[in-house]
Design a protein around this motif. Structure first.
Motif, PDB file in Angstrom:
ATOM      1  N   SER A 134       0.822  -1.214   0.000  1.00  0.00           N
ATOM      2  CA  SER A 134       0.000   0.000   0.000  1.00  0.00           C
ATOM      3  C   SER A 134       0.854   1.261   0.000  1.00  0.00           C
ATOM      4  CB  SER A 134      -0.929  -0.013   1.200  1.00  0.00           C
ATOM      5  OG  SER A 134      -0.176   0.226   2.376  1.00  0.00           O
ATOM      6  N   ASP A 135       2.175   1.113   0.006  1.00  0.00           N
ATOM      7  CA  ASP A 135       3.107   2.254  -0.047  1.00  0.00           C
ATOM      8  C   ASP A 135       3.240   3.036   1.250  1.00  0.00           C
ATOM      9  OD1 ASP A 135       4.280   2.190  -2.647  1.00  0.00           O
ATOM     10  OD2 ASP A 135       2.394   2.875  -3.502  1.00  0.00           O
ATOM     11  N   THR A 195      -0.181   6.980  -6.811  1.00  0.00           N
ATOM     12  CA  THR A 195       0.768   5.941  -7.239  1.00  0.00           C
ATOM     13  C   THR A 195       2.189   6.211  -6.726  1.00  0.00           C
ATOM     14  OG1 THR A 195       1.241   7.104  -9.307  1.00  0.00           O
ATOM     15  CG2 THR A 195      -0.458   5.426  -9.392  1.00  0.00           C
ATOM     16  N   SER A 238      -5.423   1.452  -9.144  1.00  0.00           N
ATOM     17  CA  SER A 238      -5.150   0.325  -8.259  1.00  0.00           C
ATOM     18  C   SER A 238      -4.209   0.712  -7.121  1.00  0.00           C
ATOM     19  CB  SER A 238      -4.570  -0.841  -9.067  1.00  0.00           C
ATOM     20  OG  SER A 238      -3.516  -0.391  -9.901  1.00  0.00           O
ATOM     21  N   ALA A 239      -3.673   1.938  -7.146  1.00  0.00           N
ATOM     22  CA  ALA A 239      -2.765   2.355  -6.078  1.00  0.00           C
ATOM     23  C   ALA A 239      -3.564   2.762  -4.853  1.00  0.00           C
ATOM     24  CB  ALA A 239      -1.913   3.519  -6.549  1.00  0.00           C
ATOM     25  N   ARG A 240      -3.001   2.494  -3.672  1.00  0.00           N
ATOM     26  CA  ARG A 240      -3.751   2.766  -2.451  1.00  0.00           C
ATOM     27  C   ARG A 240      -3.332   4.074  -1.784  1.00  0.00           C
ATOM     28  NH1 ARG A 240      -2.680  -2.969  -1.337  1.00  0.00           N
ATOM     29  NH2 ARG A 240      -4.292  -4.122  -2.417  1.00  0.00           N
ATOM     30  N   ASP A 253       2.603   0.278  -6.674  1.00  0.00           N
ATOM     31  CA  ASP A 253       1.599   0.050  -7.706  1.00  0.00           C
ATOM     32  C   ASP A 253       2.233  -0.268  -9.058  1.00  0.00           C
ATOM     33  OD1 ASP A 253      -1.226   0.055  -8.436  1.00  0.00           O
ATOM     34  OD2 ASP A 253      -0.676   1.761  -9.693  1.00  0.00           O
ATOM     35  N   ARG A 309       1.251  -3.797 -10.178  1.00  0.00           N
ATOM     36  CA  ARG A 309      -0.082  -4.021 -10.738  1.00  0.00           C
ATOM     37  C   ARG A 309      -0.236  -3.296 -12.073  1.00  0.00           C
ATOM     38  NH1 ARG A 309      -1.478  -3.540  -4.908  1.00  0.00           N
ATOM     39  NH2 ARG A 309      -0.984  -1.351  -5.212  1.00  0.00           N
ATOM     40  N   THR A 310       0.207  -2.054 -12.099  1.00  0.00           N
ATOM     41  CA  THR A 310      -0.001  -1.264 -13.305  1.00  0.00           C
ATOM     42  C   THR A 310       0.780  -1.809 -14.497  1.00  0.00           C
ATOM     43  OG1 THR A 310      -0.561   0.742 -12.104  1.00  0.00           O
ATOM     44  CG2 THR A 310       0.311   1.025 -14.303  1.00  0.00           C
TER      45      THR A 310
END
Lengths: 279, 479
Positions: free
Chosen positions: A32-33, A207, A236-238, B232, B235-236
């Motif tokens: 999730s960064d 992102t 899709s980035a959290r 990400d 996924r990306t």
């Protein structure tokens, strides 16, 4: 499903969380960064959680990592409220400016937008197209002109027309370029000759990885960021880096952007967000 | 917060070195440090784990034949570095030109990755090599993306095919196809198709991208990705690979200070080569990708090559050449020249930032924390010179008391500050005259500043005796 929902269910039920489960939780937190440091700290807290009040305890832990600053917009009680939107290239400043302006306008206040990105090709036109679309006045200067003078003129015009809000778009800049950061400081300084800048919003792209922390830190040092707009949360980035920023720099996330249309924009609700992680 | 990364890495190795023979526990703690370092650089966990597994296997093989601790530490470091370089550059290659022109390049990526700017950079890069590129504006979504591409094209003298106004109007598939047809009929040898930014999870838009692909049959699809992207990236990049497919990767915004670990994730998971790097705001800030530099960057090992490039960029080569000629011809170095150099220096960034780019600079930064560089000194000096008239800058000897008082007032400083600068300047000027008379090469001009833009080729990393890599060099030197 929230990051911690499986954990809570298991802890509450069989009161067991296997090593494989811990590993999965760690990898989801990292994915999730929020970064390795905050991940470790959250895992340590989770290990201390008892089955009886797992949900409550985790909620408290998570809340304790959020910013203690108010998430409400800062307004100027006697006169025009000035908002500056800053950030690195491609994080969605111009789109966010348009969304914010549209929102203010829809709430019945008058708003003027300053097209302060005089650098990127066609950035002014991009904002003007938005201006027509959402019916908001856009003040612009010459391409490659001095952004501080565009902002100054806009502030003057907005003040003369007794606008309640002025939103200043700025050119994207990398936080490690000191000449560009100086330029940004100058924009703020010059506008403040007309009216104080009440809010400085930093756009952080969801992102973005760990570099987001350096962005927040350096932009804050330069123009005192009062809040974050977390953009592109529809992908899709959290956007976990924004939480790491709240935790480390105490800057609150104020807005979230979730799409390309002006209505894809809302105030960040911390309570709801944490609820979402747990259930 | 990342400053300690290279320090940590170096210390992990120096603790290894101090052992007579390295134990399994020593190795584990070293791998744990590497893991942490990679995670903080945004490398995806699964990639980190696979990487550590690979490194430990290779290290074990290497270690079995080596006895002393320091050589073992060296061996592990080499394995880490070369494994990184291998993943990042294993399949490096250039754009494949089509046998039947035009060569079609299609760009794809998330919103804000920098596709439109990159389209311009790519066009300039190939136009400069004698190709005839055509830019096709197929981002009809983002407000004024078409206009942006037109402005970019105009500035580099590359034609832009833009039949549709954009802003949501027009069919990108038809536009792209028509663009390629147009290029064929007009005999352009290269077509670069800019497309709208899209999210990996947006099925409709991914479909649109694959429709564009099917319509233009590109020779290369380049996935454009921001070097600042985090987890990400996994996924990306996967979504783009499955949705539209790509043949190579372009990393943008590498002039920022992101470590760019995502590059490792993407290269390792998609097995597609990283082909280009985009490194600045100007359309010429673009180059082919150097895996060694990226490896150093991910490991936080300093980046001398980038520093040299930044210096080259900051110090206008025309001005430098003029200055050199001036110096050689016996003309005096003036305050005006000095001001130019100061401005160029501040353009390169803060002293502490520059130090971070030097090998071992991370630790140096720690050491000098107390003894802060006074960045404002440069600002003050500039203010003084800027408060002078052109004549005063050319002939400092006209600076009498009243002029100095006026300058001090203008710069917001004391007269003694102005005196100080003038004195130091005259001393420097005198020294330079002496040097010139003594026949020292003109490259020294500029009061000891890196005025003459060192070319990357002259920078030491290739030297055999000493590694440009701080950890490695620390190892070598301590032996």
């Amino acid at each position: 499903m929230g990051l911690f929902s499986k954990f809570i269910a298991k802890i509450k039920g069989e009161n067991s969380f296997t090593p494989a489960d811990w590993q999965e939780l760690e990898s989801e937190l990292l994915a999730s960064d929020i970064g390795p440091t905050l991940t470790r700290s959250l895992l340590e807290s989770a290990r201390r959680v008892k089955s009886e009040n797992a949900q409550e305890a985790l909620k408290q832990t998570l809340t304790s990592h959020l910013s203690t600053q108010s998430r409400a917009s800062i307004a100027n009680p006697d006169g025009m409220t000035v908002v500056m939107v800053v950030g690195v290239n491609g994080t969605g400043k111009t789109t966010s400016v348009a969304k914010l302006a549209s929102r203010i306008k829809n709430s019945g206040s008058s708003v003027v937008v300053a097209a302060g990105d005089t650098f990127r090709a066609a950035a002014v036109e991009q904002l003007q197209t938005w201006g027509t679309r959402i019916n908001v006045t856009v003040v612009s200067g010459k391409p490659n002109g001095d952004p501080a003078s565009v902002a100054f003129d806009a502030a003057k015009r907005a003040a003369q027309s007794q606008a309640q809000f002025l939103i200043i778009d700025t050119a994207g800049r990398l936080h490690n370029k000191s000449d560009l950061m100086d330029e940004l400081e100058k924009v703020k300084r010059v506008v403040e000759k007309i009216s104080p800048v009440n809010e400085v919003l930093l756009t952080i792209d969801a992102t973005t990885g760990q570099n987001g922390m350096a962005q927040a830190k350096l932009f804050s040092e330069s123009v005192n960021v009062t809040g974050i707009i977390l953009t592109k949360l529809d992908g899709s980035a959290r956007g976990g880096i924004a939480l790491a920023i709240e935790n480390e720099l105490n800057i609150p996330i104020k807005w979230i952007g979730t799409g390309e249309s002006e209505s894809d924009f809302s105030a960040f609700d911390a309570g709801e967000y944490i609820e979402g992680l747990l259930t | 917060m990342f400053d300690s990364l290279s320090a940590r890495f170096t210390s992990a190795f120096s603790s290894l070195r101090s052992r007579g023979k390295i134990s399994a526990a020593d190795l584990d703690s070293t791998y744990a440090e590497i893991k942490q370092a990679l995670l903080e650089s945004d490398v995806a966990l699964e990639v980190v784990e696979a990487f550590i597994a690979e490194v430990s296997e290779k290290s074990n093989q290497a270690l079995s034949t080596i006895q002393s601790g320091s050589n073992q530490a060296n061996a592990i470091f080499d394995v880490v570095n070369s494994s990184l370089v291998e993943i990042l550059g294993g399949a490096a290659r250039r754009v494949r030109f089509s046998k039947n022109p035009p060569t079609v390049i299609m760009l794809a990526g998330l919103q804000g990755a920098g596709k439109t700017t990159l389209a311009g950079k790519l066009a300039k890069f190939y136009a400069d090599q004698g190709n005839t590129p055509l830019l096709v504006a197929a981002d009809l979504q983002r407000p004024n993306a078409v206009t942006q591409l037109q402005v970019v094209g105009e500035s580099i003298n590359v034609p832009v095919f833009a039949p549709e106004p954009g802003n949501g109007v027009g069919d990108p598939v038809k536009t792209a196809k028509a663009g390629v047809e147009f290029a064929k009929s007009k005999q352009y040898n290269m077509v670069i198709v800019d497309t709208a930014g899209r999210l990996g999870i947006d099925a409709d838009l991914m479909k649109e991208a694959s429709d564009i692909r099917d319509a233009v049959k590109p020779d290369e699809i380049l996935f454009v990705v921001d070097a600042m992207i985090g987890q990400d990236a996994v996924r990306t990049s996967q979504a783009f690979l499955n949705g539209v497919g790509f043949d190579g990767v372009v990393l943008t915004k590498l002039d920022g200070d992101a470590r760019g670990g995502a590059a490792l994730s993407i290269a390792s998971l998609t097995k597609r080569p990283i082909m280009f790097a985009s490194t600045g705001e100007k359309l010429s800030d673009f180059d082919i990708f150097y895996p060694e530099r990226m490896a150093s960057r991910i490991l936080g090992m300093g980046d001398v090559a980038t520093l040299a490039e930044q210096a080259k960029k900051a110090f206008d080569s025309d001005k430098s050449a003029k200055l050199e000629a001036k110096f050689a011809s016996g003309e005096d170095f003036t305050l005006e020249d000095f001001l130019d150099q100061l401005s160029a220096m501040s353009k390169m960034g803060s002293m502490s930032k520059l130090m971070g780019m030097l090998p071992g600079g991370g630790q140096m930064k720690q050491l000098t924390k107390g003894a802060n560089f006074d960045e404002s000194e440069i600002v003050r000096t500039k203010a003084i010179i800027q408060s002078m008239t052109p004549r005063e800058r050319q002939e400092p000897k006209v600076l009498n008391g009243s002029r100095r008082a006026r300058i001090a007032l203008g710069a917001g400083l004391k007269v003694s500050d102005v005196n100080n600068l003038v004195d130091r300047f005259s001393a420097a000027q005198k020294m330079m005259r002496q040097i010139r008379n003594g026949g020292v090469p003109a490259g020294m001009a500029g009061m000891g500043m890196p005025a003459m833009a060192p070319k990357p080729a002259n920078i030491p990393p290739k030297k055999k005796s000493k590694s440009g890599n701080p950890a490695k060099r620390a190892l070598e030197e301590s032996q």
